[in-house]
Motif scaffolding. Structure first.
Motif, PDB file in Angstrom:
ATOM      1  N   ARG A  32       1.733   7.093  -8.624  1.00 39.58           N
ATOM      2  CA  ARG A  32       2.693   6.045  -8.953  1.00 39.58           C
ATOM      3  C   ARG A  32       3.863   6.625  -9.745  1.00 39.58           C
ATOM      4  O   ARG A  32       5.022   6.277  -9.512  1.00 39.58           O
ATOM      5  CB  ARG A  32       1.994   4.936  -9.743  1.00 39.58           C
ATOM      6  N   ASP A  33       3.552   7.555 -10.657  1.00 34.40           N
ATOM      7  CA  ASP A  33       4.600   8.208 -11.447  1.00 34.40           C
ATOM      8  C   ASP A  33       5.528   9.044 -10.571  1.00 34.40           C
ATOM      9  O   ASP A  33       6.688   9.270 -10.923  1.00 34.40           O
ATOM     10  CB  ASP A  33       3.990   9.101 -12.533  1.00 34.40           C
ATOM     11  N   SER A  34       5.023   9.514  -9.434  1.00 35.14           N
ATOM     12  CA  SER A  34       5.839  10.319  -8.534  1.00 35.14           C
ATOM     13  C   SER A  34       6.517   9.473  -7.456  1.00 35.14           C
ATOM     14  O   SER A  34       7.117  10.006  -6.531  1.00 35.14           O
ATOM     15  CB  SER A  34       4.994  11.412  -7.881  1.00 35.14           C
ATOM     16  N   GLY A  35       6.404   8.160  -7.554  1.00 35.07           N
ATOM     17  CA  GLY A  35       7.064   7.266  -6.596  1.00 35.07           C
ATOM     18  C   GLY A  35       6.252   7.043  -5.332  1.00 35.07           C
ATOM     19  O   GLY A  35       6.828   6.852  -4.258  1.00 35.07           O
ATOM     20  N   ALA A  36       4.932   7.061  -5.455  1.00 34.81           N
ATOM     21  CA  ALA A  36       4.074   6.897  -4.281  1.00 34.81           C
ATOM     22  C   ALA A  36       2.955   5.905  -4.574  1.00 34.81           C
ATOM     23  O   ALA A  36       2.702   5.560  -5.728  1.00 34.81           O
ATOM     24  CB  ALA A  36       3.476   8.253  -3.881  1.00 34.81           C
ATOM     25  N   ASP A  37       2.299   5.463  -3.513  1.00 33.17           N
ATOM     26  CA  ASP A  37       1.139   4.564  -3.603  1.00 33.17           C
ATOM     27  C   ASP A  37      -0.054   5.239  -2.965  1.00 33.17           C
ATOM     28  O   ASP A  37       0.093   6.025  -2.022  1.00 33.17           O
ATOM     29  CB  ASP A  37       1.395   3.272  -2.821  1.00 33.17           C
ATOM     30  N   PHE A  38      -1.249   4.892  -3.445  1.00 32.71           N
ATOM     31  CA  PHE A  38      -2.497   5.385  -2.864  1.00 32.71           C
ATOM     32  C   PHE A  38      -3.272   4.185  -2.365  1.00 32.71           C
ATOM     33  O   PHE A  38      -3.482   3.218  -3.095  1.00 32.71           O
ATOM     34  CB  PHE A  38      -3.303   6.148  -3.916  1.00 32.71           C
ATOM     35  N   LEU A  39      -3.679   4.240  -1.113  1.00 36.30           N
ATOM     36  CA  LEU A  39      -4.389   3.127  -0.491  1.00 36.30           C
ATOM     37  C   LEU A  39      -5.613   3.665   0.232  1.00 36.30           C
ATOM     38  O   LEU A  39      -5.535   4.675   0.932  1.00 36.30           O
ATOM     39  CB  LEU A  39      -3.461   2.419   0.508  1.00 36.30           C
ATOM     40  N   VAL A  40      -6.739   2.997   0.047  1.00 32.26           N
ATOM     41  CA  VAL A  40      -7.962   3.346   0.767  1.00 32.26           C
ATOM     42  C   VAL A  40      -8.222   2.218   1.751  1.00 32.26           C
ATOM     43  O   VAL A  40      -8.132   1.042   1.406  1.00 32.26           O
ATOM     44  CB  VAL A  40      -9.158   3.500  -0.203  1.00 32.26           C
ATOM     45  N   GLY A  41      -8.518   2.612   2.975  1.00 36.69           N
ATOM     46  CA  GLY A  41      -8.779   1.591   3.983  1.00 36.69           C
ATOM     47  C   GLY A  41      -9.746   2.090   5.034  1.00 36.69           C
ATOM     48  O   GLY A  41     -10.015   3.287   5.140  1.00 36.69           O
ATOM     49  N   LYS A  42     -10.261   1.147   5.791  1.00 43.26           N
ATOM     50  CA  LYS A  42     -11.174   1.499   6.883  1.00 43.26           C
ATOM     51  C   LYS A  42     -10.361   2.133   8.009  1.00 43.26           C
ATOM     52  O   LYS A  42      -9.306   1.625   8.394  1.00 43.26           O
ATOM     53  CB  LYS A  42     -11.889   0.256   7.392  1.00 43.26           C
ATOM     54  N   ASN A  43     -10.872   3.236   8.517  1.00 42.41           N
ATOM     55  CA  ASN A  43     -10.172   3.961   9.584  1.00 42.41           C
ATOM     56  C   ASN A  43      -9.942   3.087  10.818  1.00 42.41           C
ATOM     57  O   ASN A  43      -8.904   3.186  11.471  1.00 42.41           O
ATOM     58  CB  ASN A  43     -10.944   5.222   9.963  1.00 42.41           C
ATOM     59  N   ARG A  44     -10.896   2.227  11.118  1.00 40.79           N
ATOM     60  CA  ARG A  44     -10.760   1.343  12.277  1.00 40.79           C
ATOM     61  C   ARG A  44      -9.564   0.406  12.110  1.00 40.79           C
ATOM     62  O   ARG A  44      -8.784   0.200  13.048  1.00 40.79           O
ATOM     63  CB  ARG A  44     -12.064   0.544  12.454  1.00 40.79           C
ATOM     64  N   LEU A  45      -9.398  -0.132  10.903  1.00 41.30           N
ATOM     65  CA  LEU A  45      -8.262  -1.024  10.646  1.00 41.30           C
ATOM     66  C   LEU A  45      -6.935  -0.260  10.664  1.00 41.30           C
ATOM     67  O   LEU A  45      -5.925  -0.770  11.130  1.00 41.30           O
ATOM     68  CB  LEU A  45      -8.439  -1.745   9.312  1.00 41.30           C
ATOM     69  N   VAL A  46      -6.964   0.971  10.157  1.00 41.92           N
ATOM     70  CA  VAL A  46      -5.753   1.792  10.166  1.00 41.92           C
ATOM     71  C   VAL A  46      -5.349   2.095  11.604  1.00 41.92           C
ATOM     72  O   VAL A  46      -4.162   2.050  11.948  1.00 41.92           O
ATOM     73  CB  VAL A  46      -5.962   3.086   9.351  1.00 41.92           C
ATOM     74  N   LYS A  47      -6.337   2.396  12.450  1.00 39.50           N
ATOM     75  CA  LYS A  47      -6.025   2.646  13.865  1.00 39.50           C
ATOM     76  C   LYS A  47      -5.381   1.417  14.496  1.00 39.50           C
ATOM     77  O   LYS A  47      -4.435   1.541  15.287  1.00 39.50           O
ATOM     78  CB  LYS A  47      -7.291   3.042  14.627  1.00 39.50           C
ATOM     79  N   LEU A  48      -5.860   0.237  14.142  1.00 41.24           N
ATOM     80  CA  LEU A  48      -5.244  -0.994  14.645  1.00 41.24           C
ATOM     81  C   LEU A  48      -3.813  -1.141  14.127  1.00 41.24           C
ATOM     82  O   LEU A  48      -2.915  -1.542  14.856  1.00 41.24           O
ATOM     83  CB  LEU A  48      -6.076  -2.218  14.237  1.00 41.24           C
ATOM     84  N   ALA A  49      -3.609  -0.800  12.856  1.00 43.55           N
ATOM     85  CA  ALA A  49      -2.268  -0.899  12.259  1.00 43.55           C
ATOM     86  C   ALA A  49      -1.307   0.096  12.892  1.00 43.55           C
ATOM     87  O   ALA A  49      -0.103  -0.170  12.980  1.00 43.55           O
ATOM     88  CB  ALA A  49      -2.355  -0.661  10.749  1.00 43.55           C
ATOM     89  N   LEU A  50      -1.814   1.230  13.344  1.00 49.00           N
ATOM     90  CA  LEU A  50      -0.967   2.272  13.931  1.00 49.00           C
ATOM     91  C   LEU A  50      -0.636   2.011  15.398  1.00 49.00           C
ATOM     92  O   LEU A  50       0.269   2.651  15.946  1.00 49.00           O
ATOM     93  CB  LEU A  50      -1.639   3.643  13.794  1.00 49.00           C
ATOM     94  N   GLN A  51      -1.361   1.086  16.030  1.00 46.28           N
ATOM     95  CA  GLN A  51      -1.082   0.787  17.436  1.00 46.28           C
ATOM     96  C   GLN A  51       0.345   0.283  17.589  1.00 46.28           C
ATOM     97  O   GLN A  51       0.803  -0.560  16.827  1.00 46.28           O
ATOM     98  CB  GLN A  51      -2.055  -0.256  17.973  1.00 46.28           C
ATOM     99  N   GLY A  52       1.032   0.840  18.562  1.00 44.78           N
ATOM    100  CA  GLY A  52       2.407   0.423  18.821  1.00 44.78           C
ATOM    101  C   GLY A  52       3.433   1.112  17.943  1.00 44.78           C
ATOM    102  O   GLY A  52       4.628   0.886  18.101  1.00 44.78           O
ATOM    103  N   SER A  53       2.993   1.944  17.009  1.00 46.41           N
ATOM    104  CA  SER A  53       3.959   2.672  16.172  1.00 46.41           C
ATOM    105  C   SER A  53       4.358   3.956  16.889  1.00 46.41           C
ATOM    106  O   SER A  53       3.704   4.391  17.836  1.00 46.41           O
ATOM    107  CB  SER A  53       3.357   2.993  14.801  1.00 46.41           C
ATOM    108  N   ASP A  54       5.430   4.556  16.433  1.00 47.61           N
ATOM    109  CA  ASP A  54       5.901   5.794  17.049  1.00 47.61           C
ATOM    110  C   ASP A  54       5.379   7.029  16.320  1.00 47.61           C
ATOM    111  O   ASP A  54       5.967   8.095  16.404  1.00 47.61           O
ATOM    112  CB  ASP A  54       7.425   5.812  17.105  1.00 47.61           C
ATOM    113  N   LEU A  55       4.254   6.880  15.619  1.00 46.72           N
ATOM    114  CA  LEU A  55       3.648   8.003  14.911  1.00 46.72           C
ATOM    115  C   LEU A  55       2.831   8.863  15.866  1.00 46.72           C
ATOM    116  O   LEU A  55       2.331   8.383  16.872  1.00 46.72           O
ATOM    117  CB  LEU A  55       2.732   7.485  13.799  1.00 46.72           C
ATOM    118  N   PRO A  56       2.689  10.151  15.526  1.00 50.56           N
ATOM    119  CA  PRO A  56       1.824  11.001  16.349  1.00 50.56           C
ATOM    120  C   PRO A  56       0.366  10.559  16.214  1.00 50.56           C
ATOM    121  O   PRO A  56       0.012   9.801  15.317  1.00 50.56           O
ATOM    122  CB  PRO A  56       2.036  12.401  15.757  1.00 50.56           C
ATOM    123  N   ASP A  57      -0.473  11.060  17.095  1.00 52.98           N
ATOM    124  CA  ASP A  57      -1.893  10.709  17.085  1.00 52.98           C
ATOM    125  C   ASP A  57      -2.574  11.276  15.841  1.00 52.98           C
ATOM    126  O   ASP A  57      -2.524  12.475  15.576  1.00 52.98           O
ATOM    127  CB  ASP A  57      -2.566  11.265  18.346  1.00 52.98           C
TER     128      ASP A  57
END
Length: 174
Positions: A44-69
């Protein structure tokens, strides 16, 4: 986790992903809650956030994005660092924290401007100077030739003044 909670997580993840120019994926195995709290504060002091999440949900969130695999990096416990202000500062914060905590969290991968980075590349980013230092170095580099020219011209002006003074004395004395 209820469906509404999952949908909220996916929406929050996508929003952070859209705002952040850089994202680092970490394996936080072996860190206790107190250590993760300290890590979150450092990030947070360096201007960032840390988030923990389920990989399955992250994969769903990444669907349709232009990010690499990110399939290989999305295995096991994964923490996500979103850097908003600076690309280097969160990498440096992760690196410094890992040195003090037996190489934990381990960096799995990074995404910078929609390009995949390996752990070695993230480590190299952490070694770069801060944005302010780099800008000062560029300014100094750009200023150096102009300063050298001004000094050379100033020397020639002093030389010319000395010659004119000597000529005046010579003519005045004759």
């Amino acid at each position: 986790m209820r469906r509404t909670d999952k949908e909220a997580f996916i929406a929050r993840f996508r929003e952070r992903l859209d705002r952040a120019p850089v994202m680092y994926l970490t394996d936080f195995t072996g860190l206790d809650v107190k250590s993760i709290t300290v890590l979150r504060q450092n990030l947070r002091d360096s201007g960032a956030d840390f988030l923990v999440g389920k990989n399955r949900l992250v994969k769903l969130a990444l669907q349709g994005s232009d990010l690499p695999d990110l399939g290989e990096a999305l295995t096991g416990p994964t923490g996500f660092v979103f850097g908003y202000e600076d690309v280097v500062a969160p990498a440096r914060a992760l690196s410094e924290f890992a040195k003090a905590h037996q190489d934990r969290p381990a960096v799995k991968a990074g995404v910078l401007e929609r390009k995949l980075l390996g752990p070695e590349q993230v480590s190299q980013l952490a070694l770069l100077p801060s944005r302010e230092v780099l800008l000062a170095q560029v300014a100094g580099t750009l200023q150096a030739p102009v300063a050298a020219l001004a000094q050379a011209l100033g020397g020639k002006l002093q030389e010319m003044a000395g010659l004119l003074e000597a000529l005046g004395e010579e003519r005045g004395g004759a």
